[in-house]
Design a protein around this motif. Structure first.
Motif, PDB file in Angstrom:
ATOM      1  N   SER A   2       0.816  -1.118   0.018  1.00  0.00           N
ATOM      2  CA  SER A   2       0.061   0.109   0.199  1.00  0.00           C
ATOM      3  C   SER A   2       0.853   1.094   0.124  1.00  0.00           C
ATOM      4  CB  SER A   2      -0.869   0.080   1.120  1.00  0.00           C
ATOM      5  OG  SER A   2      -0.014   0.269   2.480  1.00  0.00           O
ATOM      6  N   GLU A   3       0.226   2.337  -0.181  1.00  0.00           N
ATOM      7  CA  GLU A   3       0.892   3.577  -0.263  1.00  0.00           C
ATOM      8  C   GLU A   3       1.608   4.143   0.941  1.00  0.00           C
ATOM      9  OE1 GLU A   3      -0.120   8.022  -1.799  1.00  0.00           O
ATOM     10  OE2 GLU A   3      -0.803   6.548  -3.022  1.00  0.00           O
ATOM     11  N   THR A   4       0.854   3.665   2.055  1.00  0.00           N
ATOM     12  CA  THR A   4       1.372   4.099   3.410  1.00  0.00           C
ATOM     13  C   THR A   4       2.486   3.115   3.732  1.00  0.00           C
ATOM     14  OG1 THR A   4      -0.254   2.938   4.518  1.00  0.00           O
ATOM     15  CG2 THR A   4      -0.717   5.113   4.152  1.00  0.00           C
ATOM     16  N   ALA A   5       2.502   1.867   3.553  1.00  0.00           N
ATOM     17  CA  ALA A   5       3.534   0.881   3.504  1.00  0.00           C
ATOM     18  C   ALA A   5       4.695   1.372   3.117  1.00  0.00           C
ATOM     19  CB  ALA A   5       3.017  -0.461   3.286  1.00  0.00           C
ATOM     20  N   GLU A   6       4.610   1.963   1.772  1.00  0.00           N
ATOM     21  CA  GLU A   6       5.685   2.164   0.694  1.00  0.00           C
ATOM     22  C   GLU A   6       6.240   3.484   1.436  1.00  0.00           C
ATOM     23  OE1 GLU A   6       4.854   2.754  -3.301  1.00  0.00           O
ATOM     24  OE2 GLU A   6       3.862   0.562  -3.443  1.00  0.00           O
ATOM     25  N   ALA A   7       5.568   4.294   1.893  1.00  0.00           N
ATOM     26  CA  ALA A   7       5.970   5.487   2.784  1.00  0.00           C
ATOM     27  C   ALA A   7       6.765   5.231   3.793  1.00  0.00           C
ATOM     28  CB  ALA A   7       4.897   6.758   2.837  1.00  0.00           C
ATOM     29  N   LYS A   8       6.409   4.487   4.683  1.00  0.00           N
ATOM     30  CA  LYS A   8       7.073   4.163   5.773  1.00  0.00           C
ATOM     31  C   LYS A   8       8.465   3.457   5.345  1.00  0.00           C
ATOM     32  CE  LYS A   8       6.670   1.414  10.236  1.00  0.00           C
ATOM     33  NZ  LYS A   8       5.803   0.625  11.061  1.00  0.00           N
ATOM     34  N   ALA A   9       8.395   2.419   4.381  1.00  0.00           N
ATOM     35  CA  ALA A   9       9.664   1.642   4.323  1.00  0.00           C
ATOM     36  C   ALA A   9      10.603   2.659   3.523  1.00  0.00           C
ATOM     37  CB  ALA A   9       9.281   0.767   3.010  1.00  0.00           C
ATOM     38  N   THR A  10      10.107   3.733   2.832  1.00  0.00           N
ATOM     39  CA  THR A  10      10.932   4.676   2.279  1.00  0.00           C
ATOM     40  C   THR A  10      11.839   5.740   3.483  1.00  0.00           C
ATOM     41  OG1 THR A  10       9.801   5.052   0.169  1.00  0.00           O
ATOM     42  CG2 THR A  10      11.050   6.801   0.679  1.00  0.00           C
ATOM     43  N   ARG A  11      10.903   5.927   4.219  1.00  0.00           N
ATOM     44  CA  ARG A  11      11.413   6.763   5.646  1.00  0.00           C
ATOM     45  C   ARG A  11      12.396   5.928   6.380  1.00  0.00           C
ATOM     46  NH1 ARG A  11       6.961   9.015   9.644  1.00  0.00           N
ATOM     47  NH2 ARG A  11       9.209   9.122  10.771  1.00  0.00           N
ATOM     48  N   LEU A  12      12.132   4.677   6.326  1.00  0.00           N
ATOM     49  CA  LEU A  12      13.042   3.806   7.118  1.00  0.00           C
ATOM     50  C   LEU A  12      14.324   3.823   6.414  1.00  0.00           C
ATOM     51  CD1 LEU A  12      10.677   1.041   8.768  1.00  0.00           C
ATOM     52  CD2 LEU A  12      12.035   2.903   9.862  1.00  0.00           C
ATOM     53  N   MET A  13      14.311   3.576   5.173  1.00  0.00           N
ATOM     54  CA  MET A  13      15.566   3.404   4.212  1.00  0.00           C
ATOM     55  C   MET A  13      16.166   4.825   4.252  1.00  0.00           C
ATOM     56  SD  MET A  13      14.461   1.307   0.880  1.00  0.00           S
ATOM     57  CE  MET A  13      12.814   1.833   0.670  1.00  0.00           C
ATOM     58  N   LEU A  14      15.664   5.775   4.357  1.00  0.00           N
ATOM     59  CA  LEU A  14      16.388   7.129   4.450  1.00  0.00           C
ATOM     60  C   LEU A  14      16.816   7.277   5.920  1.00  0.00           C
ATOM     61  CD1 LEU A  14      13.941   9.517   2.596  1.00  0.00           C
ATOM     62  CD2 LEU A  14      16.118   8.865   1.661  1.00  0.00           C
ATOM     63  N   ALA A  15      16.349   6.852   6.933  1.00  0.00           N
ATOM     64  CA  ALA A  15      16.869   6.986   8.183  1.00  0.00           C
ATOM     65  C   ALA A  15      18.031   6.198   8.108  1.00  0.00           C
ATOM     66  CB  ALA A  15      15.865   6.394   8.985  1.00  0.00           C
ATOM     67  N   TYR A  16      18.198   4.791   7.709  1.00  0.00           N
ATOM     68  CA  TYR A  16      19.040   3.988   7.636  1.00  0.00           C
ATOM     69  C   TYR A  16      20.442   4.755   6.902  1.00  0.00           C
ATOM     70  CZ  TYR A  16      22.095   0.093   7.122  1.00  0.00           C
ATOM     71  OH  TYR A  16      23.249  -0.841   6.758  1.00  0.00           O
ATOM     72  N   LEU A  17      20.139   5.219   5.860  1.00  0.00           N
ATOM     73  CA  LEU A  17      21.251   5.765   5.188  1.00  0.00           C
ATOM     74  C   LEU A  17      21.949   7.053   5.820  1.00  0.00           C
ATOM     75  CD1 LEU A  17      19.659   5.784   1.287  1.00  0.00           C
ATOM     76  CD2 LEU A  17      21.510   4.558   2.083  1.00  0.00           C
ATOM     77  N   CYS A  18      21.150   7.523   6.617  1.00  0.00           N
ATOM     78  CA  CYS A  18      21.428   8.714   7.353  1.00  0.00           C
ATOM     79  C   CYS A  18      22.529   8.356   8.521  1.00  0.00           C
ATOM     80  CB  CYS A  18      20.455   9.681   8.180  1.00  0.00           C
ATOM     81  SG  CYS A  18      19.580  10.517   6.941  1.00  0.00           S
ATOM     82  N   VAL A  19      22.322   7.134   8.939  1.00  0.00           N
ATOM     83  CA  VAL A  19      23.270   6.634  10.214  1.00  0.00           C
ATOM     84  C   VAL A  19      24.236   5.623   9.510  1.00  0.00           C
ATOM     85  CG1 VAL A  19      21.669   7.239  12.060  1.00  0.00           C
ATOM     86  CG2 VAL A  19      21.521   4.886  10.904  1.00  0.00           C
TER      87      VAL A  19
END
Length: 75
Positions: A2-19
């Protein structure tokens, strides 16, 4: 997905890249960085690979350190 699941996955990937560049950084530093993204404790724990309670403890130590850095005004 779903769109919200994709958005959450994208946020977590970006967070992972930041650290990811901060591999040697402490959990306290990683929590400081990820708090800028308004991530929940569980999301930060998932990104960092630690328990939720460890994230809470790290956040508490951040507050303790920043609380002692207040400057006194000159009279």
């Amino acid at each position: 997905m779903s769109e919200t699941a994709e958005a959450k996955a994208t946020r977590l990937m970006l967070a992972y890249l930041c650290v990811a560049k901060e591999a040697e950084a402490s959990l306290v530093r990683k929590v400081e960085i990820l708090d800028r993204f308004n991530l929940a404790d569980g999301e930060i724990a998932l990104v960092c690979g630690v328990a939720v309670q460890s994230v809470r403890n790290a956040r508490l130590s951040v507050k303790k350190v920043s609380g002692g850095k207040k400057k006194k005004k000159k009279a």
